[in-house]
Every structure is written in structure tokens, then in C-alpha cells.
Design an enzyme around this catalytic site. Structure first.
Site, PDB file in Angstrom:
ATOM      1  N   GLY A  56       0.844  -1.185   0.000  1.00 28.82           N
ATOM      2  CA  GLY A  56       0.000   0.000   0.000  1.00 28.82           C
ATOM      3  C   GLY A  56       0.877   1.232   0.000  1.00 28.82           C
ATOM      4  N   GLN A  61       3.212   9.886   1.148  1.00 28.00           N
ATOM      5  CA  GLN A  61       4.473   9.152   1.208  1.00 28.00           C
ATOM      6  C   GLN A  61       5.361   9.451   0.013  1.00 28.00           C
ATOM      7  OE1 GLN A  61       2.429   5.226   2.339  1.00 28.00           O
ATOM      8  NE2 GLN A  61       4.484   5.090   3.256  1.00 28.00           N
ATOM      9  N   CYS A 104       6.325  -0.148   7.128  1.00 25.12           N
ATOM     10  CA  CYS A 104       5.921   1.018   6.353  1.00 25.12           C
ATOM     11  C   CYS A 104       7.059   1.397   5.418  1.00 25.12           C
ATOM     12  CB  CYS A 104       5.608   2.179   7.301  1.00 25.12           C
ATOM     13  SG  CYS A 104       5.099   3.695   6.491  1.00 25.12           S
ATOM     14  N   LEU A 105       6.712   1.748   4.188  1.00 28.89           N
ATOM     15  CA  LEU A 105       7.732   2.155   3.228  1.00 28.89           C
ATOM     16  C   LEU A 105       8.421   3.446   3.647  1.00 28.89           C
ATOM     17  CD1 LEU A 105       5.919   1.255  -0.112  1.00 28.89           C
ATOM     18  CD2 LEU A 105       7.688  -0.049   1.110  1.00 28.89           C
ATOM     19  N   HIS A 146      -3.992   1.322   7.938  1.00 25.93           N
ATOM     20  CA  HIS A 146      -2.658   1.928   7.873  1.00 25.93           C
ATOM     21  C   HIS A 146      -2.635   3.074   6.858  1.00 25.93           C
ATOM     22  CE1 HIS A 146       1.885   1.518   7.875  1.00 25.93           C
ATOM     23  NE2 HIS A 146       1.694   2.131   6.721  1.00 25.93           N
ATOM     24  N   GLU A 147      -3.156   2.814   5.662  1.00 26.02           N
ATOM     25  CA  GLU A 147      -3.116   3.846   4.607  1.00 26.02           C
ATOM     26  C   GLU A 147      -4.048   5.011   4.926  1.00 26.02           C
ATOM     27  OE1 GLU A 147      -0.678   3.737   2.673  1.00 26.02           O
ATOM     28  OE2 GLU A 147      -0.162   1.653   3.034  1.00 26.02           O
ATOM     29  N   HIS A 150      -2.276   7.247   7.284  1.00 23.09           N
ATOM     30  CA  HIS A 150      -1.310   8.124   6.604  1.00 23.09           C
ATOM     31  C   HIS A 150      -1.974   9.417   6.155  1.00 23.09           C
ATOM     32  CE1 HIS A 150       2.621   6.342   6.357  1.00 23.09           C
ATOM     33  NE2 HIS A 150       2.148   5.192   5.904  1.00 23.09           N
TER      34      HIS A 150
END
Length: 178
Positions: A56, A61, A104-105, A146-147, A150
Site C-alpha cells: 500500500g 508518502q 511502512c515504506l 494503515h493507509e 497516513h
């Protein structure tokens, strides 16, 4: 059946915003322009997510403060879910609360046990402005929560407390990217 292009195949890989970048902690603005720039952003998000081997990715991000995210994520039954949401809002998070590893990226190479509900419903629109509702269970529910976090300016590290928070902070300090 017509052939659809692979998501991200016309996108470009953008640099990722890393923990500490203010864009990750600011709530994102709603999308109001559903034109070609939005389509390009979604393609870039897919391309970047795939290049980084994520499941995701939210627009902030990659430094864009708009309420958009993409996903290509399995649920706990290994059913693959691929899509995007524009102006998403979490309308339900319920079921059993499960603490599981979350990465997480924007915190590359790190993860921590984070509590999430095992069912989530997110409503929003497509890039064309058509209403859509996405329901996820298990790992996919974790991804949706999670997304959405963000886009509200929250990273999973913000949900940690006590020794988990301290352990992650030490790992961030030792990381090559901090």
C-alpha cells in the site's frame, strides 16, 4: 474480456518521504480535481509501491498532500486485493483487535507489533469520482487502516507506546536513512 493495463505501468517511480518529513504528519487535503493529474498520481503511486515492494502507498508518502492511496494486498485467505481510493474515510473498524507486525515504506526495514482491528470498511471514490466502498479482513484490513492513517497524518509509530515505541525509536536512530 478486454485487456486492462497493469496498474502503475505508465507511472514513474517517485522518491519516498521518510519518517521525520513533515508531510507525513500533516492531514492531507481532499481531492477536488479529478483530471489527468490525479490519474497520473495514481499511476505513480502504483509504480512507486511496486518498486519499493510494498502492499500500500499513500500520496503523502511521495510528498503529495492529497487524500489518495493505492493497494495491492492479500487478505488472510491469500485473496489479492488491488485498487485505489480517492478521498477515503474509514467508516468501520471492528471485530477482533489483533497486534501484529506492521511495517511502512516510510520506515524502510523496520516493523513493530501494532494493534489493528481485523475488519475495516473504507469509503471513497475512484479517480473518475465514482463512489466505492472497500471491505477488508485480516491483513488487508490492517492495510486499509494503515493507509487511511497516513492520510490523516498518522504513521504506525504514532500508535505505539511503552517499550514498543522506545524500541522502534532506537531502531530508527540506528537506521541508515534517519
Amino acid at each position: 474480456m478486454r485487456n486492462r493495463p497493469i496498474p502503475g505501468s505508465s507511472g514513474r517511480v517517485r522518491p519516498l518521504s521518510l519518517l521525520g518529513d513533515p508531510v507525513l504528519h500533516a492531514p492531507c487535503e481532499p481531492v477536488t480535481d479529478f483530471g489527468p493529474e490525479l490519474h497520473g498520481l495514481v499511476e505513480d503511486l502504483f509504480a512507486t509501491m511496486y518498486a519499493a515492494r510494498g502492499v500500500g502507498l499513500a500520496a503523502n508518502q511521495v510528498g503529495v498532500g492529497l487524500r489518495v492511496f493505492v493497494y495491492d494486498c492479500p487478505d488472510d485467505e491469500d485473496v489479492r486485493h488491488v485498487g485505489h481510493l480517492v478521498n477515503p474515510r474509514l467508516v468501520a473498524a471492528d471485530g477482533v483487535e489483533v497486534r501484529g507486525p506492521e511495517g511502512c515504506l516510510s520506515l524502510p526495514g523496520l516493523e513493530a507489533g501494532t494493534s489493528r482491528y481485523d475488519r475495516a470498511v473504507v469509503e471513497g471514490t475512484t479517480v473518475a469520482g465514482e463512489p466505492v466502498s472497500v471491505t477488508g479482513t485480516g491483513f488487508f484490513a490492517r492495510c486499509l487502516q494503515h493507509e487511511t492513517d497516513h492520510l490523516d497524518g498518522v504513521v504506525y509509530a504514532d500508535r505505539l507506546s511503552g517499550w514498543r515505541h522506545r524500541k522502534l525509536r532506537r531502531a530508527v536512530a540506528r537506521s541508515r536513512w534517519s
